[in-house]
Design a protein around this motif. Structure first.
Motif, PDB file in Angstrom:
ATOM      1  N   SER A  44       0.817  -1.205   0.000  1.00  0.00           N
ATOM      2  CA  SER A  44       0.000   0.000   0.000  1.00  0.00           C
ATOM      3  C   SER A  44       0.858   1.265   0.000  1.00  0.00           C
ATOM      4  O   SER A  44       1.896   1.344   0.650  1.00  0.00           O
ATOM      5  CB  SER A  44      -0.903   0.012   1.224  1.00  0.00           C
ATOM      6  N   ARG A  45       0.371   2.275  -0.727  1.00  0.00           N
ATOM      7  CA  ARG A  45       1.089   3.551  -0.801  1.00  0.00           C
ATOM      8  C   ARG A  45       1.223   4.202   0.581  1.00  0.00           C
ATOM      9  O   ARG A  45       2.179   4.930   0.843  1.00  0.00           O
ATOM     10  CB  ARG A  45       0.354   4.505  -1.744  1.00  0.00           C
ATOM     11  N   TYR A  46       0.254   3.941   1.464  1.00  0.00           N
ATOM     12  CA  TYR A  46       0.309   4.539   2.801  1.00  0.00           C
ATOM     13  C   TYR A  46       1.558   4.081   3.558  1.00  0.00           C
ATOM     14  O   TYR A  46       2.211   4.863   4.253  1.00  0.00           O
ATOM     15  CB  TYR A  46      -0.935   4.176   3.609  1.00  0.00           C
ATOM     16  N   VAL A  47       1.865   2.790   3.431  1.00  0.00           N
ATOM     17  CA  VAL A  47       3.052   2.255   4.103  1.00  0.00           C
ATOM     18  C   VAL A  47       4.311   2.849   3.482  1.00  0.00           C
ATOM     19  O   VAL A  47       5.267   3.229   4.182  1.00  0.00           O
ATOM     20  CB  VAL A  47       3.078   0.716   4.015  1.00  0.00           C
ATOM     21  N   GLN A  48       4.306   2.938   2.160  1.00  0.00           N
ATOM     22  CA  GLN A  48       5.468   3.509   1.470  1.00  0.00           C
ATOM     23  C   GLN A  48       5.695   4.953   1.896  1.00  0.00           C
ATOM     24  O   GLN A  48       6.844   5.392   2.068  1.00  0.00           O
ATOM     25  CB  GLN A  48       5.249   3.462  -0.059  1.00  0.00           C
ATOM     26  N   GLN A  49       4.599   5.706   2.086  1.00  0.00           N
ATOM     27  CA  GLN A  49       4.725   7.104   2.491  1.00  0.00           C
ATOM     28  C   GLN A  49       5.387   7.219   3.873  1.00  0.00           C
ATOM     29  O   GLN A  49       6.279   8.045   4.082  1.00  0.00           O
ATOM     30  CB  GLN A  49       3.340   7.770   2.533  1.00  0.00           C
ATOM     31  N   ILE A  50       4.936   6.393   4.808  1.00  0.00           N
ATOM     32  CA  ILE A  50       5.514   6.450   6.156  1.00  0.00           C
ATOM     33  C   ILE A  50       7.001   6.121   6.108  1.00  0.00           C
ATOM     34  O   ILE A  50       7.818   6.765   6.779  1.00  0.00           O
ATOM     35  CB  ILE A  50       4.779   5.472   7.095  1.00  0.00           C
ATOM     36  N   GLN A  85       9.078   6.617   3.684  1.00  0.00           N
ATOM     37  CA  GLN A  85       9.844   7.691   3.049  1.00  0.00           C
ATOM     38  C   GLN A  85       9.864   8.969   3.884  1.00  0.00           C
ATOM     39  O   GLN A  85      10.827   9.729   3.851  1.00  0.00           O
ATOM     40  CB  GLN A  85       9.231   8.006   1.664  1.00  0.00           C
ATOM     41  N   GLU A  86       8.790   9.224   4.637  1.00  0.00           N
ATOM     42  CA  GLU A  86       8.613  10.541   5.256  1.00  0.00           C
ATOM     43  C   GLU A  86       8.970  10.585   6.739  1.00  0.00           C
ATOM     44  O   GLU A  86       8.993  11.671   7.331  1.00  0.00           O
ATOM     45  CB  GLU A  86       7.154  10.996   5.091  1.00  0.00           C
ATOM     46  N   ASN A 132      11.192   8.792  10.364  1.00  0.00           N
ATOM     47  CA  ASN A 132      12.370   8.061  10.826  1.00  0.00           C
ATOM     48  C   ASN A 132      11.982   6.816  11.620  1.00  0.00           C
ATOM     49  O   ASN A 132      12.801   6.268  12.370  1.00  0.00           O
ATOM     50  CB  ASN A 132      13.246   8.969  11.688  1.00  0.00           C
ATOM     51  N   ILE A 133      10.727   6.386  11.472  1.00  0.00           N
ATOM     52  CA  ILE A 133      10.266   5.201  12.193  1.00  0.00           C
ATOM     53  C   ILE A 133      11.072   3.988  11.730  1.00  0.00           C
ATOM     54  O   ILE A 133      11.348   3.812  10.537  1.00  0.00           O
ATOM     55  CB  ILE A 133       8.760   4.967  11.952  1.00  0.00           C
ATOM     56  N   GLU A 134      11.431   3.142  12.681  1.00  0.00           N
ATOM     57  CA  GLU A 134      12.251   1.956  12.411  1.00  0.00           C
ATOM     58  C   GLU A 134      11.422   0.912  11.650  1.00  0.00           C
ATOM     59  O   GLU A 134      10.344   0.512  12.085  1.00  0.00           O
ATOM     60  CB  GLU A 134      12.740   1.377  13.741  1.00  0.00           C
ATOM     61  N   PHE A 135      11.939   0.484  10.494  1.00  0.00           N
ATOM     62  CA  PHE A 135      11.254  -0.512   9.656  1.00  0.00           C
ATOM     63  C   PHE A 135      12.090  -1.797   9.600  1.00  0.00           C
ATOM     64  O   PHE A 135      13.318  -1.750   9.484  1.00  0.00           O
ATOM     65  CB  PHE A 135      11.069   0.012   8.224  1.00  0.00           C
ATOM     66  N   HIS A 136      11.410  -2.936   9.674  1.00  0.00           N
ATOM     67  CA  HIS A 136      12.057  -4.239   9.452  1.00  0.00           C
ATOM     68  C   HIS A 136      11.168  -5.018   8.478  1.00  0.00           C
ATOM     69  O   HIS A 136       9.947  -5.060   8.649  1.00  0.00           O
ATOM     70  CB  HIS A 136      12.187  -5.016  10.756  1.00  0.00           C
ATOM     71  N   GLU A 137      11.782  -5.631   7.469  1.00  0.00           N
ATOM     72  CA  GLU A 137      10.973  -6.329   6.459  1.00  0.00           C
ATOM     73  C   GLU A 137      11.374  -7.796   6.390  1.00  0.00           C
ATOM     74  O   GLU A 137      12.555  -8.141   6.419  1.00  0.00           O
ATOM     75  CB  GLU A 137      11.134  -5.668   5.092  1.00  0.00           C
ATOM     76  N   PHE A 138      10.343  -8.659   6.279  1.00  0.00           N
ATOM     77  CA  PHE A 138      10.562 -10.107   6.211  1.00  0.00           C
ATOM     78  C   PHE A 138       9.717 -10.694   5.083  1.00  0.00           C
ATOM     79  O   PHE A 138       8.583 -10.274   4.857  1.00  0.00           O
ATOM     80  CB  PHE A 138      10.164 -10.768   7.539  1.00  0.00           C
ATOM     81  N   GLN A 139      10.302 -11.662   4.395  1.00  0.00           N
ATOM     82  CA  GLN A 139       9.548 -12.415   3.388  1.00  0.00           C
ATOM     83  C   GLN A 139       9.370 -13.833   3.923  1.00  0.00           C
ATOM     84  O   GLN A 139      10.345 -14.544   4.141  1.00  0.00           O
ATOM     85  CB  GLN A 139      10.297 -12.425   2.053  1.00  0.00           C
ATOM     86  N   LEU A 140       8.129 -14.231   4.165  1.00  0.00           N
ATOM     87  CA  LEU A 140       7.861 -15.507   4.830  1.00  0.00           C
ATOM     88  C   LEU A 140       7.300 -16.554   3.883  1.00  0.00           C
ATOM     89  O   LEU A 140       6.620 -17.475   4.292  1.00  0.00           O
ATOM     90  CB  LEU A 140       6.888 -15.292   5.999  1.00  0.00           C
ATOM     91  N   SER A 141       7.595 -16.410   2.598  1.00  0.00           N
ATOM     92  CA  SER A 141       6.984 -17.309   1.614  1.00  0.00           C
ATOM     93  C   SER A 141       7.343 -18.772   1.861  1.00  0.00           C
ATOM     94  O   SER A 141       6.511 -19.655   1.684  1.00  0.00           O
ATOM     95  CB  SER A 141       7.412 -16.915   0.199  1.00  0.00           C
TER      96      SER A 141
END
Length: 971
Positions: free
Chosen positions: A613-619, A621-622, A624-633
């Motif tokens: 979602s674009r909303y997540v992408q906006q946060i 980019q805009e 300094n919130i800490e992001f962690h991404e996982f692919q659980l396929s």
């Protein structure tokens, strides 16, 4: 961090602590009310007169005292208004229904936003009129309207545009007649109620408020609500608590704050009310890419336990919420919650159209619509519909014995159309309701009466453990809505003509729009909510599912007669409106949360999948919130093929050894099908012939290739048997074939009746696609006879019957020779000039040339020459029969798809295409000797205890395998 409701409750208690009974609190929805009451009680911790707490819908209803009418009744009334306004209005109600929904939605929005009906629905014939008619609008709005009406110039007027203009011109008069009729009976739809309240404000006749009103947690307001809120504030009777955050409220490019910025300006709200929580330290966002929707549900337990503070969540599950952007995910989620979570609360509306009860209603309607008349005029029903209904989870457990008896008969006898006698043999009341035609078909609502009776019986036969369950609620909601629909049809039957098709269509449409409300009053336990239901409620841990573009935001909008440009000009909601609403719900959900888990479908190539979602992408980019991404396929594949190996232990060996007992009454034998199964997949052979895992019986859908082949075999047998019986000898002459060709349709009908007439309840007749299939078979049989005319005269030696050829065949077991039995049924053996032919009829693909013997034993189905392989087995069976041992024989294939060609030949060929040789009576013996060597190796392999049964490595062989699901169970 305090929640929004905590801050609000504390402020209210501080301001109105001694006069709480003098205030009225208005909230967006019931769920917010439950949480507010709980929060309020925890803070005040003493017995007091509680303030009145209601929803905005309850407040508006109380303020207007006008009864709200349901949509279907409104469409009936709208249709009558069209007929009253335009005496030439000729559209029947069937065609009008969808249009009525669209117009009703437009009227509702026009009223909610206080748009002048006569202005928006005015047909501008002269563009010079625009400035005069819309002088109160801005230049931008006037220019938009001018461009819109330029599309309807007389020079560019298509038939579709002319129809639209005719309808458009009717709308002001229809609106006036429709709304006056409603209001004269103290009835209205929501938008009209709001317009009446706004009008009462203008006329200064709005009922006075005895209590101060506190509006808590609102966002998007229509024009009437803004007018009401402003009026109440200016009169000193209203105050407002806004659930907002500076991150999106003070940034003009953030769509999430669009409505709040307008509200603050309209109501002159102080900026000090804006909180600052979204970007505070301590917040973390974890993104989880997961393939598929069900996969997202399955990963919830994994996310909670591995990626969050699981021990803390277990101690206080009420601070965790699972948010569904897709209502259909509810039951997969419920089935995926950790076992340790014993208490959870659901707050959302579940679509009745996604329930199993809705599928039962569809089966009922399909059965009613597809009733045919069989022999003697008795009703017959399509087997697929019957089995689906009887197997349904609401039906089968309550009527297991009767339902299973019918299903067994259908599958055993391969009945395509089921006679009513079979269905009603046990005198089950429910079956009588479903499978008996309605006597009073002329009555419009007869089908609804029957359906209500069915639901009543289903409700009474629910098991005890289902009382008070979701299933019971589905039945109740369905019954209430169908009963209401029936009452409306009865009410308007004298004025409007209803067809059964329309009633069925409206019923389906009604039920798909019904939302079964799950509204828990508890605030303890893990919460499961829809995104909208999370308004004003804060959680420490959030798990948001389906955070994909296209779902978040969901930009699907009801169709409208009013164009997007005209909407913009008159201040009606446009697409950006919906974007801003979803943006607010999303950001508001996260603004106070600490542990945010966002799950999205990373499976590309499907609708609404792959893109975050674009909303997540906006946060990301805009902020300094800490992001962690996982692919659980890898963790979530639901059909992972795992290796299955069956060792030939003592138990398996004992079953295999039974093949060596060739002299018993009913010996085990190897048929071409059994050997084919082993070549395709040794595990498939094990399942079918060793473990005896029976494939489920089923009535073939429509008319299968197997049916086609069986019928053609039967026709040819009937034809040649009739000639043999007439001639009293085995000779078939050219004249015999010509005479019998005229009777082919008769023999085809006889074969069909034998094939489908296996049950006294079958009631076979040629209907639907069987008429087409019958003609196809006629042509195929005539093609066979044409080929046989050229071959005649010849003798029929053997026709396909129940008789099977069998012969002992030597293999090697534990380095010792053993004998097993080969068996097969040869379609036809004939003889001409002393040479025998083994003929096999083939309806499908049949290659007649092979270049080496390994092709006959290929493990890959598409590469194996199956037709040649089968004929070689038949050749072994033929040559090992005493009476034929020394006889010359050739194999031949009658492939029906090619028999119409002038150059057709039944002969088989060996070698490469350019240098192929015909397999004749002299060469067939040597080919059989080579074939025997490889066959012996393969059959010996089956008994070799050191070679286990395991899956094929050729995945294409699995496509139509009945056991493929066993191999796809998650390991």
């Amino acid at each position: 961090m305090k929640t929004f409701l905590q801050e609000t409750a504390e402020d209210i208690i501080a301001k109105y602590g001694k006069n709480l009974d003098k205030i009225q609190i208005v909230l967006p929805n019931k769920r917010t009310g439950y949480f507010f009451q709980n929060t309020f009680a925890k803070i005040i911790q003493k017995t007091v007169w509680s303030p009145t707490i209601i929803t905005i819908q309850q407040y508006i209803s109380k303020l207007s005292r006008i009864q709200k009418v349901d949509k279907i009744a409104l469409i009936f009334m709208l249709y009558k208004s069209f007929k009253a306004v335009d005496k030439d209005f000729s559209m029947d109600f069937d065609a009008f229904y969808a249009l009525g929904e669209l117009i009703l939605n437009d009227f509702n929005e026009v009223d909610s936003y206080l748009v002048d009906v006569n202005q928006i629905f005015t047909n501008i014939k002269d563009l010079h009129e625009i400035d005069q008619k819309y002088s109160h609008l801005s230049e931008e709005q006037i220019e938009i309207i001018r461009k819109y009406w330029m599309n309807f110039s007389p020079q560019d007027m298509s038939k579709e545009k002319e129809k639209f203009i005719r309808l458009w011109n009717l709308l002001p008069g229809v609106y006036k007649h429709f709304t006056e009729n409603l209001l004269s009976n103290n009835l209205a739809y929501e938008g009209l109620i709001y317009r009446q309240i706004a009008q009462n404000i203008n006329e200064n006749i709005l009922p006075a408020n005895e209590q101060n009103i506190l509006f808590i947690g609102f966002n998007a307001l229509n024009a009437a609500q803004k007018k009401l809120f402003k009026y109440l504030k200016n009169s000193g009777k209203a105050d407002f608590y806004w659930d907002t955050d500076s991150y999106y409220h003070l940034n003009p490019i953030q769509e999430a704050g669009d409505f709040l910025r307008i509200n603050f300006d309209v109501l002159n709200e102080p900026k000090e009310k804006i909180a600052h929580n979204f970007t505070l330290p301590g917040k973390k966002i974890q993104l989880f890419g997961v393939p598929g929707n069900v996969g997202q549900a399955k990963v919830i337990s994994h996310i909670l336990k591995k990626y969050n503070n699981w021990e803390q969540i277990k101690k206080n599950p009420g601070k965790t919420v699972i948010v569904l952007t897709d209502e259909g995910m509810l039951f997969p989620v419920l089935n995926s919650l950790p076992d340790e979570i014993s208490t959870f609360n659901i707050t959302m509306g579940f679509p009745l159209g996604n329930s199993s009860l809705y599928s039962l209603i569809l089966y009922f309607l399909r059965i009613r619509q597809s009733i045919k008349r069989g022999g003697g005029g008795k009703p017959v029903f399509y087997h697929k519909d019957v089995i689906a209904f009887l197997s349904h989870p609401f039906i089968y457990p309550a009527y297991k014995k009767s339902a299973q008896k019918i299903i067994n008969t259908l599958k055993k006898s391969q009945i395509a159309y089921v006679n009513q006698n079979l269905l009603l043999q046990d005198k089950v009341e429910l079956f009588d309701l479903v499978f008996t035609p309605i006597a009073d078909d002329a009555k419009p609502d007869a089908i609804l009466t029957r359906l209500l009776n069915v639901l009543f019986i289903v409700f009474n036969h629910l098991p005890k453990d289902k009382k008070g369950s979701v299933e019971e609620e589905f039945i109740y909601q369905s019954y209430v809505n169908i009963k209401r629909l029936q009452e409306l049809f009865e009410k308007y039957a004298g004025d409007i003509e209803f067809s059964q098709e329309l009633i069925t269509r409206i019923l389906k449409q009604l039920l798909t729009t019904v939302r079964v409300p799950f509204e828990s009053k508890s605030t303890t336990g893990m919460q499961i909510m829809g995104l909208i239901e999370t308004r004003n409620i804060d959680f420490e841990t959030v798990i948001l599912l389906n955070a994909n573009e296209g779902i978040l935001p969901n930009l699907n909008r009801a169709p409208s007669l009013i164009s997007e440009s005209m909407r913009h000009a008159f201040g009606l909601p446009v697409l950006k409106y919906q974007d801003a609403i979803f943006g607010y719900f999303f950001y508001r959900l996260l603004q106070r949360a600490k542990n945010i888990n966002i799950v999205y479908n990373n499976l590309t190539g499907t609708s609404n999948a792959g893109e975050l979602s674009r909303y997540v992408q906006q946060i990301r980019q805009e902020t300094n919130i800490e992001f962690h991404e996982f692919q659980l396929s890898q963790q979530l594949e639901t059909s992972v093929k795992h290796q299955i190996i069956i060792r030939k232990d003592a138990k398996v060996q004992s079953v295999l050894n039974e093949y060596f007992n060739i002299d018993v009454d009913k010996p085990k034998m190897f048929t071409p099908s059994a050997i084919d199964a082993y070549l395709s997949c040794p595990l498939k052979f094990y399942f079918r012939y060793i473990a005896k895992i029976k494939e489920p019986d089923a009535v073939d859908e429509e008319f299968s290739p197997i049916d086609l082949g069986n019928i053609i075999h039967a026709v040819m047998e009937l034809i040649y048997k009739s000639i043999l019986e007439k001639n009293k000898n085995s000779l078939i002459t050219l004249n015999d074939i010509k005479l019998v060709s005229e009777k082919v349709p008769y023999f085809v009908e006889q074969a069909f009746k034998e094939y489908y007439g296996k049950s006294e309840y079958a009631g076979f007749e040629f209907t639907g696609n069987l008429l087409v299939v019958k003609e196809v078979i006629n042509k195929y049989v005539l093609s066979i006879l044409k080929v046989d005319e050229k071959y005649a005269p010849f003798d029929i030696v053997q026709l396909e019957e129940d008789y099977a050829f069998k012969t002992a065949f030597e293999i090697i077991n534990k380095d010792e020779p053993k004998k097993v039995l080969l068996s097969g049924i040869i379609d036809r053996i004939d003889k001409k000039s002393g040479i025998y032919r083994i003929i096999d009829y083939k309806t499908g693909k049949a290659e007649k040339i092979f270049k080496d013997y390994n092709q006959l034993f290929s493990e890959k189905i598409s590469a194996r020459k199956k037709a040649v392989f089968q004929l070689f087995i038949y050749g072994l069976l033929f040559k090992n029969k005493d009476e034929f041992k020394s006889k010359p024989v050739i194999p031949g294939i009658y492939d029906l798809r090619s028999m119409h060609k002038d150059d057709f030949s039944a002969e088989l060929f060996y070698g490469l295409s350019k240098s192929k040789e015909i397999i004749n009576s002299d060469s067939f013996n040597s080919h059989l000797n080579e074939f025997k060597i490889l066959l012996k190796e393969k059959l010996s392999e089956i008994f070799n205890k050191d070679i286990p049964f395991k899956q094929t490595e050729e995945l294409e062989n699995c496509t139509y395998c009945p056991y493929k699901d066993i191999c796809s169970i998650e390991g």
